[in-house]
Design an enzyme around this catalytic site. Structure first.
Site, short mmCIF file in Angstrom:
data_model
loop_
_atom_site.label_atom_id
_atom_site.label_comp_id
_atom_site.label_asym_id
_atom_site.label_seq_id
_atom_site.Cartn_x
_atom_site.Cartn_y
_atom_site.Cartn_z
N TYR A 196 0.84 -1.20 0.00
CA TYR A 196 0.00 0.00 0.00
C TYR A 196 0.88 1.25 0.00
CZ TYR A 196 -3.40 -3.54 1.58
OH TYR A 196 -4.17 -4.66 1.71
N GLY B 291 -17.61 -1.04 -1.01
CA GLY B 291 -18.65 0.00 -0.88
C GLY B 291 -19.98 -0.40 -1.48
N LYS C 166 -24.90 3.04 -1.00
CA LYS C 166 -24.79 4.40 -1.54
C LYS C 166 -24.73 4.42 -3.07
CE LYS C 166 -19.79 5.07 -0.77
NZ LYS C 166 -18.80 5.78 0.05
N1 LIG Z 1 -5.17 -9.03 1.40
C1 LIG Z 1 -5.62 -8.48 0.29
O1 LIG Z 1 -5.32 -8.93 -0.82
C2 LIG Z 1 -6.54 -7.30 0.40
C3 LIG Z 1 -7.25 -6.85 -0.73
C4 LIG Z 1 -8.11 -5.75 -0.57
C5 LIG Z 1 -8.23 -5.13 0.66
N2 LIG Z 1 -7.52 -5.57 1.74
C6 LIG Z 1 -7.65 -4.96 3.09
O2 LIG Z 1 -9.03 -4.87 3.41
C7 LIG Z 1 -9.40 -3.54 3.71
C8 LIG Z 1 -10.83 -3.28 3.26
O3 LIG Z 1 -11.04 -3.66 1.91
P1 LIG Z 1 -11.53 -2.63 0.78
O4 LIG Z 1 -11.07 -1.28 1.09
O5 LIG Z 1 -11.17 -3.26 -0.52
O6 LIG Z 1 -13.10 -2.73 0.79
P2 LIG Z 1 -14.31 -2.38 1.78
O7 LIG Z 1 -13.86 -2.28 3.18
O8 LIG Z 1 -15.33 -3.37 1.41
O9 LIG Z 1 -14.80 -0.95 1.24
C9 LIG Z 1 -14.18 0.23 1.63
C10 LIG Z 1 -14.83 1.39 0.88
O10 LIG Z 1 -16.23 1.39 1.12
C11 LIG Z 1 -16.70 2.71 1.33
N3 LIG Z 1 -17.21 2.79 2.72
C12 LIG Z 1 -16.68 2.23 3.83
N4 LIG Z 1 -17.48 2.46 4.90
C13 LIG Z 1 -18.52 3.16 4.45
C14 LIG Z 1 -19.70 3.69 5.07
N5 LIG Z 1 -19.93 3.50 6.36
N6 LIG Z 1 -20.56 4.39 4.31
C15 LIG Z 1 -20.33 4.56 2.99
N7 LIG Z 1 -19.26 4.09 2.35
C16 LIG Z 1 -18.36 3.39 3.07
C17 LIG Z 1 -15.55 3.64 1.09
O11 LIG Z 1 -15.59 3.97 -0.28
P3 LIG Z 1 -15.20 5.46 -0.77
O12 LIG Z 1 -13.75 5.61 -0.40
O13 LIG Z 1 -15.45 5.44 -2.24
O14 LIG Z 1 -16.08 6.41 -0.03
C18 LIG Z 1 -14.35 2.75 1.38
O15 LIG Z 1 -13.18 3.17 0.69
C19 LIG Z 1 -8.35 -2.68 3.02
O16 LIG Z 1 -8.22 -1.40 3.61
C20 LIG Z 1 -7.10 -3.53 3.19
O17 LIG Z 1 -6.54 -3.33 4.48
C21 LIG Z 1 -6.69 -6.66 1.61
#
Ligand SMILES: NC(=O)c1ccc[n+]([C@@H]2O[C@H](COP(=O)([O-])OP(=O)(O)OC[C@H]3O[C@@H](n4cnc5c(N)ncnc54)[C@H](OP(=O)(O)O)[C@@H]3O)[C@@H](O)[C@H]2O)c1
Length: 324
Positions: A62, A214, A219
């Site tokens: 990251y 998201g 949303k």
């Molecule tokens: N190991 C791996 O290969 C891998 C892969 C992916 C992710 N990850 C980890 O998992 C974490 C989470 O995954 P992710 O970021 O892909 O997906 P996620 O948690 O499913 O979605 C996060 C996104 O959803 C939106 N969001 C979150 N809370 C919200 C709320 N309460 N209301 C409205 N919108 C909301 C935001 O979008 P907007 O920014 O557009 O507002 C945010 O950026 C990452 O930060 C990372 O640490 C790991």
């Protein structure tokens, strides 16, 4: 809500952690997020802490350590002392030999300074220049040297997970976790053996993209213009298109109804389902680009879904899957 143990490591964390991928928009992440300042990251970290979150997940990948540095600064600015929270990071195997695990640990420690690495994860079960076996051995050496506390993997198949577990067991080290995508729109762990293997061996599954980037917040269903404003890569990877929004609308409506009963949000229902449906095996790490995201994530730990509500969501999710 009671804490959960990471595998059989003795490390206990909140059932919902904070994913810190959003803290960097460098490199490939520019296709997913907008740049974030340290001040914004500080508020997000503080909000998560205030809500009771004690697990923070980041990775070398990251922003080549930018997310790790932002996290460490955020925790420091919030007055957290080393050891007060659980910090997880990841080593990127792609294009590297296992020797790089040991060669890069100094950079990870420096980026997260002064916070120790509680959990170090092999980011992928593919793409490395050495076999997974050697990578796992290199991780075991880091534990023996006192450089990390526990070993986890990410994106590992059930078979790779079992192999890593067995190799670490030879050193008396438990495999803490496998970080994998799990959410109401991706329940492949139930079919590919990962859930059964994790339960059988006492390994925690850390659910990434728990809100399907998201889509499970509702949303984008409420305002489809938001999809057009999203970077193309994120849109493609997570399937943000009219077809998928139409297909998943009945699930979002059921979540909205349940959220109303609990005075919660749709996002909180999505997270509450994850940490309820799979029992103690799953910990979720939603990402946040705004403070209210972190506040909602933490608040989801107080949303007590009934068995009937959990089953209803599971059932609708299964139908939505079949309509793929
Ligand atoms: N190991 C791996 O290969 C891998 C892969 C992916 C992710 N990850 C980890 O998992 C974490 C989470 O995954 P992710 O970021 O892909 O997906 P996620 O948690 O499913 O979605 C996060 C996104 O959803 C939106 N969001 C979150 N809370 C919200 C709320 N309460 N209301 C409205 N919108 C909301 C935001 O979008 P907007 O920014 O557009 O507002 C945010 O950026 C990452 O930060 C990372 O640490 C790991």
């Amino acid at each position: 809500m009671a804490t959960r143990e990471l595998g059989r490591t003795g490390i206990h964390t909140s059932p919902i952690g904070l994913g810190c991928m959003q803290f960097s928009a460098q490199g490939i992440l520019s296709g997913f997020f907008s740049p974030m300042s340290q001040v914004d990251a500080d508020v997000i970290v503080k909000t998560a802490l205030d809500g009771g979150i004690t697990l923070f997940d980041t990775a070398e990948l990251y922003g080549r350590g930018e997310s790790e540095r932002r996290l460490a600064a955020g925790l420091t600015h919030a007055g957290i002392a080393p050891g007060e929270v659980t910090v997880a990071t990841k080593w990127r195997p792609v294009g590297r030999t296992a020797g790089s695990v040991g060669r890069t640990i100094g950079d990870r420690i420096a980026a997260l300074n002064p916070f120790p690495i509680d959990l170090h994860q092999i980011h992928f079960g593919f793409g490395g220049l050495s076999p997974v076996r050697k990578q796992v051995e290199a991780m075991a050496q880091l534990v023996a040297a006192g450089k990390i506390r526990a070993v986890g993997v990410s994106n590992f198949t059930a078979k790779q997970m079992a192999t890593a577990h067995a190799l670490l067991a030879e050193h008396g080290i438990p495999l803490a976790s496998n970080q994998i995508q799990i959410n109401l729109l991706n329940r492949s762990i139930e079919k590919n053996g990962i859930l059964d293997t994790a339960r059988g061996l006492g390994i925690t599954l850390i659910a990434y993209s728990p809100l399907r980037s998201g889509m499970l917040t509702g949303k984008f269903h409420d305002n489809r213009d938001l999809v057009n404003a999203m970077p193309r890569l994120r849109r493609t990877v997570h399937g943000f298109n009219a077809n998928n929004l139409d297909r998943t609308a009945p699930l979002i409506e059921a979540m909205r109804e349940i959220a109303g009963v609990h005075r919660a949000t749709i996002s909180q229902v999505a997270l509450a389902w994850l940490i309820t449906n799979y029992g103690d095996t799953v910990i979720a790490i939603p990402g946040a680009s705004k403070p209210h995201h972190a506040a909602e994530a933490a608040g989801a730990m107080n949303v007590a879904l009934t068995a009937g509500e959990t089953q209803r969501l599971t059932d609708i999710s299964s139908v939505v899957h079949r309509n793929r």
